[in-house]
Design a protein around this motif. Structure first.
Motif, PDB file in Angstrom:
ATOM      1  N   ASP A 105       0.869  -1.239  -0.096  1.00  0.00           N
ATOM      2  CA  ASP A 105       0.052   0.071  -0.023  1.00  0.00           C
ATOM      3  C   ASP A 105       0.926   1.317   0.020  1.00  0.00           C
ATOM      4  OD1 ASP A 105      -2.413  -1.465   0.133  1.00  0.00           O
ATOM      5  OD2 ASP A 105      -2.754  -1.477   2.142  1.00  0.00           O
ATOM      6  N   CYS A 106       2.018   1.144   0.852  1.00  0.00           N
ATOM      7  CA  CYS A 106       2.774   2.349   0.873  1.00  0.00           C
ATOM      8  C   CYS A 106       3.608   2.484  -0.617  1.00  0.00           C
ATOM      9  CB  CYS A 106       3.995   2.132   1.844  1.00  0.00           C
ATOM     10  SG  CYS A 106       3.502   2.005   3.552  1.00  0.00           S
ATOM     11  N   LEU A 107       3.966   1.362  -1.456  1.00  0.00           N
ATOM     12  CA  LEU A 107       4.583   1.414  -2.771  1.00  0.00           C
ATOM     13  C   LEU A 107       3.575   1.905  -3.479  1.00  0.00           C
ATOM     14  CD1 LEU A 107       6.503   0.833  -4.686  1.00  0.00           C
ATOM     15  CD2 LEU A 107       5.816  -1.580  -4.611  1.00  0.00           C
ATOM     16  N   GLN A 108       2.236   1.808  -3.415  1.00  0.00           N
ATOM     17  CA  GLN A 108       1.177   2.140  -4.457  1.00  0.00           C
ATOM     18  C   GLN A 108       1.304   3.934  -4.317  1.00  0.00           C
ATOM     19  OE1 GLN A 108      -0.238   0.978  -6.678  1.00  0.00           O
ATOM     20  NE2 GLN A 108      -2.146   2.403  -7.067  1.00  0.00           N
ATOM     21  N   HIS A 109       1.070   4.295  -3.151  1.00  0.00           N
ATOM     22  CA  HIS A 109       1.220   5.567  -2.802  1.00  0.00           C
ATOM     23  C   HIS A 109       2.542   6.338  -3.298  1.00  0.00           C
ATOM     24  CE1 HIS A 109       0.889   9.443  -0.632  1.00  0.00           C
ATOM     25  NE2 HIS A 109       2.102   9.314  -0.907  1.00  0.00           N
ATOM     26  N   MET A 110       3.619   5.821  -3.432  1.00  0.00           N
ATOM     27  CA  MET A 110       4.890   6.269  -4.247  1.00  0.00           C
ATOM     28  C   MET A 110       4.828   6.231  -5.555  1.00  0.00           C
ATOM     29  SD  MET A 110       6.395   7.237  -1.445  1.00  0.00           S
ATOM     30  CE  MET A 110       6.544   6.957   0.392  1.00  0.00           C
ATOM     31  N   ILE A 111       4.439   5.223  -6.024  1.00  0.00           N
ATOM     32  CA  ILE A 111       4.155   4.961  -7.372  1.00  0.00           C
ATOM     33  C   ILE A 111       3.241   6.330  -8.023  1.00  0.00           C
ATOM     34  CG2 ILE A 111       3.195   3.472  -9.435  1.00  0.00           C
ATOM     35  CD1 ILE A 111       4.045   1.105  -7.880  1.00  0.00           C
ATOM     36  N   LYS A 112       2.044   6.435  -7.384  1.00  0.00           N
ATOM     37  CA  LYS A 112       1.198   7.613  -7.767  1.00  0.00           C
ATOM     38  C   LYS A 112       1.610   8.748  -7.756  1.00  0.00           C
ATOM     39  CE  LYS A 112      -3.305   5.257  -6.977  1.00  0.00           C
ATOM     40  NZ  LYS A 112      -4.494   5.325  -6.309  1.00  0.00           N
ATOM     41  N   THR A 113       2.800   8.813  -6.541  1.00  0.00           N
ATOM     42  CA  THR A 113       3.289  10.263  -6.391  1.00  0.00           C
ATOM     43  C   THR A 113       4.390  10.600  -7.314  1.00  0.00           C
ATOM     44  OG1 THR A 113       2.620   9.897  -3.873  1.00  0.00           O
ATOM     45  CG2 THR A 113       4.458  11.741  -4.527  1.00  0.00           C
ATOM     46  N   PHE A 114       5.360   9.497  -7.547  1.00  0.00           N
ATOM     47  CA  PHE A 114       6.788   9.780  -8.360  1.00  0.00           C
ATOM     48  C   PHE A 114       6.658   9.305  -9.703  1.00  0.00           C
ATOM     49  CE2 PHE A 114       8.001   9.552  -3.723  1.00  0.00           C
ATOM     50  CZ  PHE A 114       8.082  10.777  -3.424  1.00  0.00           C
ATOM     51  N   ASN A 115       5.483   8.511 -10.105  1.00  0.00           N
ATOM     52  CA  ASN A 115       5.467   8.008 -11.147  1.00  0.00           C
ATOM     53  C   ASN A 115       6.782   7.401 -11.930  1.00  0.00           C
ATOM     54  OD1 ASN A 115       2.830   9.255 -11.818  1.00  0.00           O
ATOM     55  ND2 ASN A 115       3.758  11.021 -11.742  1.00  0.00           N
ATOM     56  N   PRO A 116       7.367   6.402 -11.334  1.00  0.00           N
ATOM     57  CA  PRO A 116       8.388   5.712 -11.964  1.00  0.00           C
ATOM     58  C   PRO A 116       8.164   4.887 -13.024  1.00  0.00           C
ATOM     59  CG  PRO A 116       7.469   4.495 -10.146  1.00  0.00           C
ATOM     60  CD  PRO A 116       6.722   5.719 -10.290  1.00  0.00           C
ATOM     61  N   ILE A 117       9.102   4.795 -13.748  1.00  0.00           N
ATOM     62  CA  ILE A 117       9.364   3.941 -15.251  1.00  0.00           C
ATOM     63  C   ILE A 117       9.856   2.503 -14.790  1.00  0.00           C
ATOM     64  CG2 ILE A 117      10.070   3.629 -17.583  1.00  0.00           C
ATOM     65  CD1 ILE A 117       8.042   5.945 -16.890  1.00  0.00           C
ATOM     66  N   HIS A 118      10.585   2.591 -13.742  1.00  0.00           N
ATOM     67  CA  HIS A 118      11.448   1.370 -13.382  1.00  0.00           C
ATOM     68  C   HIS A 118      11.258   1.092 -11.759  1.00  0.00           C
ATOM     69  CE1 HIS A 118      12.759   1.755 -17.486  1.00  0.00           C
ATOM     70  NE2 HIS A 118      13.333   2.461 -17.217  1.00  0.00           N
ATOM     71  N   LEU A 119      11.017  -0.185 -11.350  1.00  0.00           N
ATOM     72  CA  LEU A 119      11.002  -0.578  -9.997  1.00  0.00           C
ATOM     73  C   LEU A 119      11.918  -1.560  -9.559  1.00  0.00           C
ATOM     74  CD1 LEU A 119       7.058  -1.095  -9.601  1.00  0.00           C
ATOM     75  CD2 LEU A 119       8.331   1.052  -9.219  1.00  0.00           C
ATOM     76  N   ILE A 120      12.930  -1.343  -8.702  1.00  0.00           N
ATOM     77  CA  ILE A 120      13.902  -2.170  -8.201  1.00  0.00           C
ATOM     78  C   ILE A 120      13.527  -2.540  -6.795  1.00  0.00           C
ATOM     79  CG2 ILE A 120      16.446  -2.451  -7.994  1.00  0.00           C
ATOM     80  CD1 ILE A 120      16.779  -0.431 -10.086  1.00  0.00           C
ATOM     81  N   GLY A 121      13.672  -3.752  -6.342  1.00  0.00           N
ATOM     82  CA  GLY A 121      13.414  -4.187  -5.061  1.00  0.00           C
ATOM     83  C   GLY A 121      14.264  -5.349  -4.334  1.00  0.00           C
ATOM     84  N   HIS A 122      14.768  -5.251  -3.533  1.00  0.00           N
ATOM     85  CA  HIS A 122      15.624  -6.143  -2.990  1.00  0.00           C
ATOM     86  C   HIS A 122      14.879  -6.902  -1.834  1.00  0.00           C
ATOM     87  CE1 HIS A 122      18.691  -7.474   0.327  1.00  0.00           C
ATOM     88  NE2 HIS A 122      19.230  -7.966  -0.731  1.00  0.00           N
ATOM     89  N   SER A 123      15.203  -8.277  -1.640  1.00  0.00           N
ATOM     90  CA  SER A 123      14.608  -9.235  -0.793  1.00  0.00           C
ATOM     91  C   SER A 123      13.157  -8.821  -0.641  1.00  0.00           C
ATOM     92  CB  SER A 123      15.072  -9.079   0.678  1.00  0.00           C
ATOM     93  OG  SER A 123      14.868  -9.961   1.532  1.00  0.00           O
ATOM     94  N   ILE A 124      12.394  -8.504   0.569  1.00  0.00           N
ATOM     95  CA  ILE A 124      10.978  -8.662   0.654  1.00  0.00           C
ATOM     96  C   ILE A 124      10.572  -7.317  -0.122  1.00  0.00           C
ATOM     97  CG2 ILE A 124       9.331  -7.752   2.227  1.00  0.00           C
ATOM     98  CD1 ILE A 124       9.839 -10.808   2.378  1.00  0.00           C
ATOM     99  N   GLY A 125      11.415  -6.552  -0.463  1.00  0.00           N
ATOM    100  CA  GLY A 125      11.176  -5.213  -1.387  1.00  0.00           C
ATOM    101  C   GLY A 125      10.627  -5.871  -2.901  1.00  0.00           C
ATOM    102  N   GLY A 126      11.324  -6.896  -3.402  1.00  0.00           N
ATOM    103  CA  GLY A 126      10.981  -7.144  -4.714  1.00  0.00           C
ATOM    104  C   GLY A 126       9.779  -8.130  -4.642  1.00  0.00           C
TER     105      GLY A 126
END
Length: 279
Positions: A129-150
């Motif tokens: 849910d936090c990631l969803q907010h960040m995507i809407k806020t910053f409009n990234p083209i690429h997402l990179i996640g480590h471990s649980i982030g991925g």
């Protein structure tokens, strides 16, 4: 004495949950879940502070949390970085240097209960849910996640399927929640009664079965381009996790390493990630 106590503490918790489940399985499950989600490390350390202070951007209010964001400006595509369990945005410093050299516009944020963000509890649906907010806020083209982030990226993508996101990178990420839970059960030594109560608690609270919370299932309809990196000797997230995800994600590439560990900060790996974004 302290080391002996710390070694015994998990089993003491397991015994407590076993006893509590005799009187209330739901209460035992709730307690076991809360302990499972309690973050003990990952706050900003003194040697990390200067680097992050210079990049502080905004504080985002999300679901009763105040999350710290960071920005390293550039003129090319926007990249959003999502760190893992008991970590913070400092873990990206080596990759950020490569991304800045390539002139990417980079954002990162500290998860709930991590870094400079508020809270004590962390779990993937909250992180998503936090990631969803960040995507809407910053409009990234690429997402990179480590471990649980991925894992969080892939779960969020299965729910929302962002059209603007083109590429996803996961590094040393787990896939199957049931495997994580089984390891937790072994560590604490709680019984099957507590395990089943835990699974029921998760379903009642979040609406999904533990067996179905799986990155390999999340990617079945994922049409994005993906890059998976995983070390064969990863002691924290099993290598076969990324193998399973790669097998079901038609648009993915897989880089397997041996002896590089879970963090995977190595220079040549970061170069491969940047090259993937450029391609």
């Amino acid at each position: 004495m302290k080391k002996t106590f710390n070694r015994l503490l998990p089993k003491l918790y397991g015994t407590y949950f076993n006893m509590l489940s005799l009187f209330s399985k739901k209460r035992a499950a709730q307690k076991a879940f809360d302990l499972f989600c309690t973050v003990r490390k990952g706050r900003v350390l003194p040697q990390q502070s200067d680097y992050l202070e210079k990049a502080k951007y905004s504080v985002e209010d999300i679901l009763d949390h105040r999350l710290q964001t960071y920005h390293w400006p550039g003129n090319k595509d926007t990249v959003l970085l999502i760190h893992g369990w008991e970590s913070n945005s400092f873990r990206w410093r080596n990759l950020i240097a490569k991304l800045r050299d390539a002139d990417y516009n980079v954002f990162a944020f500290d998860a709930p209960a991590h870094g400079h963000s508020s809270g004590k509890i962390f779990y993937v649906p909250l992180y998503a849910d936090c990631l969803q907010h960040m995507i809407k806020t910053f409009n990234p083209i690429h997402l990179i996640g480590h471990s649980i982030g991925g894992m969080t990226i892939l779960y969020n993508q299965s729910k929302h399927s962002h059209s603007e996101v083109e590429k996803i990178v996961t590094i040393g990420s787990p896939s199957e929640f049931h495997e994580i839970l089984e390891n937790y059960q072994k560590l604490l030594g709680f019984n099957t009664r507590v395990l089943k109560a835990f699974e029921n608690y998760v379903f009642e609270r979040f609406g999904f079965h533990v067996q179905d919370f799986s990155s390999s299932k999340f990617v079945e309809n994922n049409t994005k381009k993906g890059l998976l990196l995983h070390d064969e000797l990863d002691a924290l997230a099993p290598f076969h996790a990324s193998e399973k995800v790669h097998a079901r994600w038609k648009g993915s590439q897989f880089i397997r390493t041996r002896g590089l560990g879970h963090s995977m900060h190595q220079d040549h790996l970061n170069t491969q990630i940047v090259d993937f974004l450029k391609s």
